[in-house]
Write an enzyme that holds these catalytic residues in place. Sequence first.
Site, PDB file in Angstrom:
ATOM      1  N   LYS A  97      13.167  40.331 -11.662  1.00  0.00           N
ATOM      2  CA  LYS A  97      12.743  41.541 -11.114  1.00  0.00           C
ATOM      3  C   LYS A  97      11.422  41.989 -11.291  1.00  0.00           C
ATOM      4  O   LYS A  97      10.596  42.486 -10.129  1.00  0.00           O
ATOM      5  CB  LYS A  97      13.552  42.612 -11.532  1.00  0.00           C
ATOM      6  CG  LYS A  97      13.388  43.954 -11.215  1.00  0.00           C
ATOM      7  CD  LYS A  97      13.248  44.027  -9.913  1.00  0.00           C
ATOM      8  CE  LYS A  97      13.234  45.554  -9.181  1.00  0.00           C
ATOM      9  NZ  LYS A  97      12.198  46.485  -9.414  1.00  0.00           N
ATOM     10  N   LEU A 132      21.108  59.793 -15.655  1.00  0.00           N
ATOM     11  CA  LEU A 132      21.358  60.356 -14.290  1.00  0.00           C
ATOM     12  C   LEU A 132      19.936  60.905 -13.528  1.00  0.00           C
ATOM     13  O   LEU A 132      19.701  62.023 -13.061  1.00  0.00           O
ATOM     14  CB  LEU A 132      22.548  61.607 -14.314  1.00  0.00           C
ATOM     15  CG  LEU A 132      23.711  61.076 -14.710  1.00  0.00           C
ATOM     16  CD1 LEU A 132      24.762  62.211 -14.739  1.00  0.00           C
ATOM     17  CD2 LEU A 132      24.374  60.117 -13.963  1.00  0.00           C
ATOM     18  N   SER A 192      16.813  46.439  -7.456  1.00  0.00           N
ATOM     19  CA  SER A 192      15.787  46.802  -6.298  1.00  0.00           C
ATOM     20  C   SER A 192      16.370  47.576  -5.264  1.00  0.00           C
ATOM     21  O   SER A 192      17.398  47.233  -4.833  1.00  0.00           O
ATOM     22  CB  SER A 192      14.935  45.447  -5.942  1.00  0.00           C
ATOM     23  OG  SER A 192      14.097  46.087  -5.027  1.00  0.00           O
ATOM     24  N   HIS A 235       9.573  40.009  -8.546  1.00  0.00           N
ATOM     25  CA  HIS A 235       9.784  40.797  -7.379  1.00  0.00           C
ATOM     26  C   HIS A 235       8.777  41.949  -7.047  1.00  0.00           C
ATOM     27  O   HIS A 235       8.311  41.778  -6.212  1.00  0.00           O
ATOM     28  CB  HIS A 235      10.915  41.276  -7.254  1.00  0.00           C
ATOM     29  CG  HIS A 235      11.598  42.385  -6.262  1.00  0.00           C
ATOM     30  ND1 HIS A 235      10.848  43.724  -6.305  1.00  0.00           N
ATOM     31  CD2 HIS A 235      12.194  42.292  -5.108  1.00  0.00           C
ATOM     32  CE1 HIS A 235      11.335  44.251  -5.128  1.00  0.00           C
ATOM     33  NE2 HIS A 235      12.006  43.458  -4.725  1.00  0.00           N
ATOM     34  N   ASN A 236       8.461  42.516  -8.215  1.00  0.00           N
ATOM     35  CA  ASN A 236       7.445  43.749  -8.122  1.00  0.00           C
ATOM     36  C   ASN A 236       6.177  43.313  -8.007  1.00  0.00           C
ATOM     37  O   ASN A 236       5.289  43.921  -7.238  1.00  0.00           O
ATOM     38  CB  ASN A 236       7.628  44.685  -9.353  1.00  0.00           C
ATOM     39  CG  ASN A 236       9.022  45.600  -9.253  1.00  0.00           C
ATOM     40  OD1 ASN A 236      10.066  45.229  -8.541  1.00  0.00           O
ATOM     41  ND2 ASN A 236       9.011  46.648  -9.984  1.00  0.00           N
ATOM     42  N   MET A 292      17.760  57.186  -9.620  1.00  0.00           N
ATOM     43  CA  MET A 292      18.403  55.813  -9.502  1.00  0.00           C
ATOM     44  C   MET A 292      19.802  55.865 -10.197  1.00  0.00           C
ATOM     45  O   MET A 292      20.917  55.336  -9.584  1.00  0.00           O
ATOM     46  CB  MET A 292      17.628  54.587 -10.046  1.00  0.00           C
ATOM     47  CG  MET A 292      16.370  54.329  -9.523  1.00  0.00           C
ATOM     48  SD  MET A 292      16.508  53.686  -7.800  1.00  0.00           S
ATOM     49  CE  MET A 292      17.026  51.917  -8.294  1.00  0.00           C
ATOM     50  N   GLU A 350       5.760  42.321  -4.424  1.00  0.00           N
ATOM     51  CA  GLU A 350       5.906  43.857  -3.967  1.00  0.00           C
ATOM     52  C   GLU A 350       4.472  44.358  -3.875  1.00  0.00           C
ATOM     53  O   GLU A 350       3.866  44.832  -2.801  1.00  0.00           O
ATOM     54  CB  GLU A 350       6.630  44.534  -4.540  1.00  0.00           C
ATOM     55  CG  GLU A 350       6.901  45.933  -3.997  1.00  0.00           C
ATOM     56  CD  GLU A 350       7.692  46.834  -5.109  1.00  0.00           C
ATOM     57  OE1 GLU A 350       9.081  46.640  -5.165  1.00  0.00           O
ATOM     58  OE2 GLU A 350       7.384  47.882  -5.638  1.00  0.00           O
ATOM     59  N   ALA A 383      12.404  51.988 -19.198  1.00  0.00           N
ATOM     60  CA  ALA A 383      12.111  51.142 -20.017  1.00  0.00           C
ATOM     61  C   ALA A 383      11.611  51.343 -21.011  1.00  0.00           C
ATOM     62  O   ALA A 383      10.801  52.470 -21.278  1.00  0.00           O
ATOM     63  CB  ALA A 383      11.493  50.171 -19.131  1.00  0.00           C
TER      64      ALA A 383
HETATM   65  C1  6PG Z   1      12.223  48.212  -6.441  1.00  0.00           C
HETATM   66  C2  6PG Z   1      10.753  48.858  -6.915  1.00  0.00           C
HETATM   67  C3  6PG Z   1      10.936  49.862  -7.926  1.00  0.00           C
HETATM   68  C4  6PG Z   1       9.758  50.792  -8.076  1.00  0.00           C
HETATM   69  C5  6PG Z   1       8.650  50.008  -8.671  1.00  0.00           C
HETATM   70  C6  6PG Z   1       7.205  50.753  -8.489  1.00  0.00           C
HETATM   71  O1  6PG Z   1      12.103  47.039  -6.370  1.00  0.00           O
HETATM   72  O2  6PG Z   1      13.057  49.203  -6.008  1.00  0.00           O
HETATM   73  O3  6PG Z   1       9.964  47.805  -7.206  1.00  0.00           O
HETATM   74  O4  6PG Z   1      11.433  49.053  -9.181  1.00  0.00           O
HETATM   75  O5  6PG Z   1       9.745  51.238  -7.049  1.00  0.00           O
HETATM   76  O6  6PG Z   1       8.745  50.011 -10.123  1.00  0.00           O
HETATM   77  O7  6PG Z   1       6.369  50.418  -9.334  1.00  0.00           O
HETATM   78  P1  6PG Z   1       5.000  50.716  -9.376  1.00  0.00           P
HETATM   79  O8  6PG Z   1       5.294  52.652  -9.747  1.00  0.00           O
HETATM   80  O9  6PG Z   1       4.476  50.162 -10.551  1.00  0.00           O
HETATM   81  O10 6PG Z   1       4.488  50.921  -8.232  1.00  0.00           O
END
Ligand code: 6PG
Length: 633
Positions: A352, A174, A297, A355-356, A177, A359, A245
């Site tokens: 994912k 908890l 995400s 994705h990051n 997220m 990002e 993780a």
């Molecule tokens: C998401 C984000 C989430 C998190 C990242 C931040 O998709 O919701 O990517 O997973 O904000 O893990 O990653 P960093 O701390 O490496 O910037």
Amino acid sequence: MKKTYAIFIMGVSGSGKTTVGKLLAEKMQIPFFDGDDYHPETNRRKMASGRPLNDDDRRGWLETLNKLAREQLHSASCVIACSALKISYRDLLQKDIAAHTKFVFLKGSYEQVMARMLARDAHFMPASLLTSQFDTLEYPTEALVADIAKEPEQIVSEIMETLTHKTEFGLIGLGVMGKSLCRNLAGHGFRISMYNRHVPGKEEHVASGFKSGFPELEDALPFDKLKAFVNSLQVPRKIMLMVPAGKPTDHILEELLPLLSENDVIIDGGNSHYTDTGRRGELLSRHGISFVGCGVSGGEEGALNGPSLMPGGEKAAYRIVRPFLEAIAAKDGNGQPCCTYIGPEGSGHFVKMVHNGIEYAEMQLLAEVYFSFKHTGKTPDRIAGILESWKTAENSFLLEITADILRTREGDHWLIDRILDQAGNKGTGNWTTIASAQLGIPATMIASSLFARYISAFKADRKAMERVYGQASTPPETDEKTVFEAYRAARLINHYQGFRLIKEASDTFGWDLNLSALARTWTNGCIIRSALMERLPGILKSGDNILLHPEIAPSIKTWRSSLAGFVAACVKSGIPVPVFSEAVNFFHGFSSAHLPASLIQAQRDYFGAHTYRRNDDGGEKIHHTHWKKTKGS
Ligand code: 6PG
């Protein structure tokens, strides 16, 4: 049970569906329907003549029962007896109402059921069809199981006990997220169990404290003892892990494993490394437990109001948790959940991770845009205004929040001016960079955005260097239009690189990923949602290289000189724009039929006899030159 359910009592003919179903409906004071009563005459005649029904015969009948269930659910729960032998039949029965459907499987051996069939009279299904029923049955791993050796009264009281007192879905961990996902699940009417570990003095009564703060958690069960948490769940259990993780995930799995039963499904919603997910999936499957590695995400707000979900692993396991994941996911422009089965093994966590990576590069592009504007003397407010004006043509979640950030003031100054310029990271950009190197894909913008964060971390060194070399930067000779076009071009290249990396992983690992479907799940809920992402599902349908797509190529042609111009201006002015630079250099290289790699090959051959191929003999043969001997000849 506040929520309404269609409870399908299923099993082979003769397993006692009608008896159990009627009794259950009577005890629960809800209507009962016998599926057999809804067979069309043609089906009844076929069965009576001793011929088994096929899928086509059953389709219309199952659709009728699905319609019946849907209508009933408007007012109350109901019980429907239906054999529902195959997975595809059960999918038809629960179409559009999966979150409101329960299957109860009356389990018995062939001998047990045959004995009952021989004892009963006046049923249109002759006992000779029983073998075909058992042959057709695809074991319902998703169902509550009742043993037909027990008396109907006992079966019914066990079903009622489970449905009334056990929860449907469990969540472990908890943190921010996990809490948001709990509220999202409960807000969608799911009865959930919530667990957080007990750490004296640090994490005490976390679950119960959390529950008391939110009215939607009224029916949720809080735990800080794992065994009680596991026992509170309906079997097969569906448990989502929202723990950090790495080691913490392995640790909780170790603790959980002895408490679980066959067919339970564990979902890992953390940012786990995809190879860990593959390994954990194999480990759990040896114990008959299914594992779904699910990318999540959207941050705290996404988790609460609708995240983008990327579940991977066994498809059969995904089917069981799908109603929960689809219900809580964000919805795309057509109202479809931003959640789709990604592929086997760790593919959900792989996408994912990428994705990051995308990002990281999207964030760094905006940071470089901000920095270049800052060097022209613009205030954060002014820069925010420019970014806001870009929204019409190039909107994205990250663009929006960047404008918001730049507008945020703290007293008489802008907050951004007081934030230490050292970027952190939790590792996914690092993993993406490693994966791109391992798979041989030049995801240069992702790598560069990671290294830009690393450079920022060396604050003391940077200060020392500035003392020696002075601040080189001067205002860049560029204009807003150029910066905007450069930004748009760079975003396209970043998305190309990210999807190309995913495609390579799909081919290498045999995952058969659907890039178009993946892009659709990224159109809402996630951090990289954008107007561009909304175009990509269509674009990716017609090919993997978005840069060659007729909708994209003309834009790149128009913007590429701005991309080069912007980078040149910044480089000349001493303003670091590493990710924009990677974009332009990647583009120049990737769109050149000729590169100086010929010289690299010659050098390799010179010092290491690594050989080379020629461009004048078809390129098939391997050549080696004795460079010292032939020098100058
Ligand atoms: C998401 C984000 C989430 C998190 C990242 C931040 O998709 O919701 O990517 O997973 O904000 O893990 O990653 P960093 O701390 O490496 O910037």
